[in-house]
Design a protein around this motif. Structure first.
Motif, PDB file in Angstrom:
ATOM      1  N   PRO A 161      17.714 -34.951   7.463  1.00  0.00           N
ATOM      2  CA  PRO A 161      16.823 -33.794   7.589  1.00  0.00           C
ATOM      3  C   PRO A 161      16.486 -33.406   9.030  1.00  0.00           C
ATOM      4  N   THR A 162      16.603 -34.358   9.971  1.00  0.00           N
ATOM      5  CA  THR A 162      16.167 -34.069  11.343  1.00  0.00           C
ATOM      6  C   THR A 162      17.277 -34.111  12.377  1.00  0.00           C
ATOM      7  N   VAL A 163      18.303 -34.945  12.192  1.00  0.00           N
ATOM      8  CA  VAL A 163      19.295 -35.131  13.254  1.00  0.00           C
ATOM      9  C   VAL A 163      20.130 -33.871  13.427  1.00  0.00           C
ATOM     10  N   ARG A 164      20.314 -33.484  14.697  1.00  0.00           N
ATOM     11  CA  ARG A 164      21.082 -32.277  15.016  1.00  0.00           C
ATOM     12  C   ARG A 164      22.215 -32.542  16.000  1.00  0.00           C
ATOM     13  N   ALA A 165      22.209 -33.705  16.644  1.00  0.00           N
ATOM     14  CA  ALA A 165      23.276 -34.019  17.598  1.00  0.00           C
ATOM     15  C   ALA A 165      23.514 -35.518  17.635  1.00  0.00           C
ATOM     16  N   VAL A 166      24.775 -35.884  17.870  1.00  0.00           N
ATOM     17  CA  VAL A 166      25.197 -37.287  17.954  1.00  0.00           C
ATOM     18  C   VAL A 166      26.054 -37.446  19.199  1.00  0.00           C
ATOM     19  N   VAL A 235      26.289 -39.418  32.952  1.00  0.00           N
ATOM     20  CA  VAL A 235      25.525 -39.763  31.754  1.00  0.00           C
ATOM     21  C   VAL A 235      24.337 -38.824  31.601  1.00  0.00           C
ATOM     22  N   ASP A 236      23.608 -38.592  32.696  1.00  0.00           N
ATOM     23  CA  ASP A 236      22.465 -37.676  32.655  1.00  0.00           C
ATOM     24  C   ASP A 236      22.879 -36.302  32.158  1.00  0.00           C
ATOM     25  N   ASP A 237      23.969 -35.780  32.709  1.00  0.00           N
ATOM     26  CA  ASP A 237      24.410 -34.428  32.353  1.00  0.00           C
ATOM     27  C   ASP A 237      24.779 -34.339  30.880  1.00  0.00           C
ATOM     28  N   LEU A 238      25.515 -35.332  30.382  1.00  0.00           N
ATOM     29  CA  LEU A 238      25.952 -35.272  28.993  1.00  0.00           C
ATOM     30  C   LEU A 238      24.776 -35.445  28.035  1.00  0.00           C
ATOM     31  N   LEU A 239      23.889 -36.402  28.330  1.00  0.00           N
ATOM     32  CA  LEU A 239      22.741 -36.594  27.454  1.00  0.00           C
ATOM     33  C   LEU A 239      21.801 -35.395  27.492  1.00  0.00           C
ATOM     34  N   HIS A 240      21.696 -34.740  28.624  1.00  0.00           N
ATOM     35  CA  HIS A 240      20.886 -33.519  28.719  1.00  0.00           C
ATOM     36  C   HIS A 240      21.465 -32.439  27.812  1.00  0.00           C
ATOM     37  N   GLU A 241      22.768 -32.275  27.857  1.00  0.00           N
ATOM     38  CA  GLU A 241      23.422 -31.272  27.012  1.00  0.00           C
ATOM     39  C   GLU A 241      23.231 -31.600  25.525  1.00  0.00           C
ATOM     40  N   ALA A 242      23.397 -32.857  25.167  1.00  0.00           N
ATOM     41  CA  ALA A 242      23.252 -33.266  23.775  1.00  0.00           C
ATOM     42  C   ALA A 242      21.811 -33.110  23.311  1.00  0.00           C
ATOM     43  N   ALA A 243      20.862 -33.503  24.148  1.00  0.00           N
ATOM     44  CA  ALA A 243      19.453 -33.382  23.779  1.00  0.00           C
ATOM     45  C   ALA A 243      19.057 -31.914  23.590  1.00  0.00           C
ATOM     46  N   THR A 244      19.588 -31.065  24.424  1.00  0.00           N
ATOM     47  CA  THR A 244      19.307 -29.633  24.285  1.00  0.00           C
ATOM     48  C   THR A 244      19.877 -29.104  22.981  1.00  0.00           C
ATOM     49  N   ALA A 245      21.108 -29.505  22.648  1.00  0.00           N
ATOM     50  CA  ALA A 245      21.720 -29.088  21.385  1.00  0.00           C
ATOM     51  C   ALA A 245      20.928 -29.601  20.194  1.00  0.00           C
ATOM     52  N   ALA A 246      20.259 -30.750  20.379  1.00  0.00           N
ATOM     53  CA  ALA A 246      19.477 -31.341  19.293  1.00  0.00           C
ATOM     54  C   ALA A 246      18.118 -30.676  19.116  1.00  0.00           C
ATOM     55  N   GLY A 247      17.769 -29.782  20.044  1.00  0.00           N
ATOM     56  CA  GLY A 247      16.481 -29.118  19.953  1.00  0.00           C
ATOM     57  C   GLY A 247      15.362 -29.855  20.647  1.00  0.00           C
ATOM     58  N   LEU A 248      15.711 -30.842  21.484  1.00  0.00           N
ATOM     59  CA  LEU A 248      14.712 -31.529  22.289  1.00  0.00           C
ATOM     60  C   LEU A 248      14.512 -30.758  23.591  1.00  0.00           C
ATOM     61  N   ASP A 249      13.617 -31.228  24.425  1.00  0.00           N
ATOM     62  CA  ASP A 249      13.321 -30.525  25.684  1.00  0.00           C
ATOM     63  C   ASP A 249      13.453 -31.512  26.835  1.00  0.00           C
ATOM     64  N   PRO A 250      14.703 -31.885  27.183  1.00  0.00           N
ATOM     65  CA  PRO A 250      14.885 -32.896  28.237  1.00  0.00           C
ATOM     66  C   PRO A 250      14.447 -32.390  29.604  1.00  0.00           C
ATOM     67  N   ALA A 251      14.037 -33.332  30.449  1.00  0.00           N
ATOM     68  CA  ALA A 251      13.607 -32.981  31.803  1.00  0.00           C
ATOM     69  C   ALA A 251      14.788 -32.521  32.642  1.00  0.00           C
TER      70      ALA A 251
END
Length: 251
Positions: A161-166, A235-251
């Motif tokens: 129900p919640t996961v949007r990115a892996v 790693v920072d760049d990829l996790l930022h992209e994934a977190a954004t796709a997941a609907g999170l708000d990364p720094a």
């Protein structure tokens, strides 16, 4: 083919009704004799630097909130990392890099992970493995991967129900997670997407619900980081992209 044993993951995992219940069963699993023997032998022999520590020496459950929007998938616990500390990606160089990156992005409350119960919390992120026990030479067999699969399938079913990115950390994780996601309710594209750092695929939901974004990342192992194949900035760049796709708000 013989039916699975009554304590096999294929029997127990589908019966669980929450991730907390699933995690409790995972830590008692003894389904793979080679992995049970190795994780327990490692805890007896120990590494010299950890002679005074009591190893966890059991399967490792996932870590992070059960309603995560972003899930990171690794390979298996490290013999003197998670198998020692009792938490995934904890107590080894791979975890040092990964959790520091999550902290820089505002997805973890602290930059280091040293031991289970050290106060570390993840925000909107869960980390899990397709194989829950430390394997010899970090190489689980295909049979061990498949025996363990029901645990992670059920985990994704609960998070659906919640996961949007892996993010798949490494080629093993990428190949292992594709059938998991298919079993948990997403459609895997044909031909299957190919792994690479920065690889990305979109998996539609089988029931017409929200789609899932799958990202590939080189594994955060010393083999990759010490040679410069993978840097903290990558790693920072990829996790930022994934977190954004997941609907999170990364720094």
């Amino acid at each position: 083919m013989e039916p699975p044993h009554e304590f096999a993951p294929a029997v127990l995992a589908p019966r669980t009704r929450s991730i907390a219940e699933l995690d409790e069963l995972v830590v008692h699993c003894r389904a793979c004799p080679r992995l049970v023997a190795w994780r327990e032998e490692t805890a007896l022999v120990k590494r010299r630097a950890f002679q005074d520590q009591e190893y966890w020496a059991r399967p490792i459950p996932g870590f992070g909130p059960p309603d995560a929007r972003l899930v990171l998938v690794g390979l298996a616990p490290a013999a003197h990392g998670g198998n020692r500390t009792g938490r995934i990606f904890t107590g080894d160089p791979s975890g040092d890099l990964l959790y520091a990156s999550l902290h820089r992005l505002g997805l973890a409350n602290r930059p280091e992970s040293t031991w289970r119960g050290d106060g570390l919390r993840l925000h909107g992120v869960r980390i899990t493995d397709p194989v829950r026990c430390a394997p010899p030479e970090n190489k689980p067999t295909n049979g061990e991967r498949d025996t363990c699969r029901p645990w992670i399938v059920r985990e994704f079913e609960e998070m659906r129900p919640t996961v949007r990115a892996v993010v798949a950390l490494g080629g093993f994780a990428w190949q292992a997670v594709l059938p998991v996601l298919a079993a948990a309710g997403w459609r895997v594209p044909r031909p299957k997407p190919v792994f690479g750092h920065g690889a990305r695929a979109v998996l539609p939901a089988a029931d017409g619900g929200p789609e899932l974004h799958l990202f590939g990342c080189f594994h955060v192992s010393p083999r990759n980081t010490y040679t410069g194949r993978l840097t903290p900035a990558m790693v920072d760049d990829l996790l930022h992209e994934a977190a954004t796709a997941a609907g999170l708000d990364p720094a």
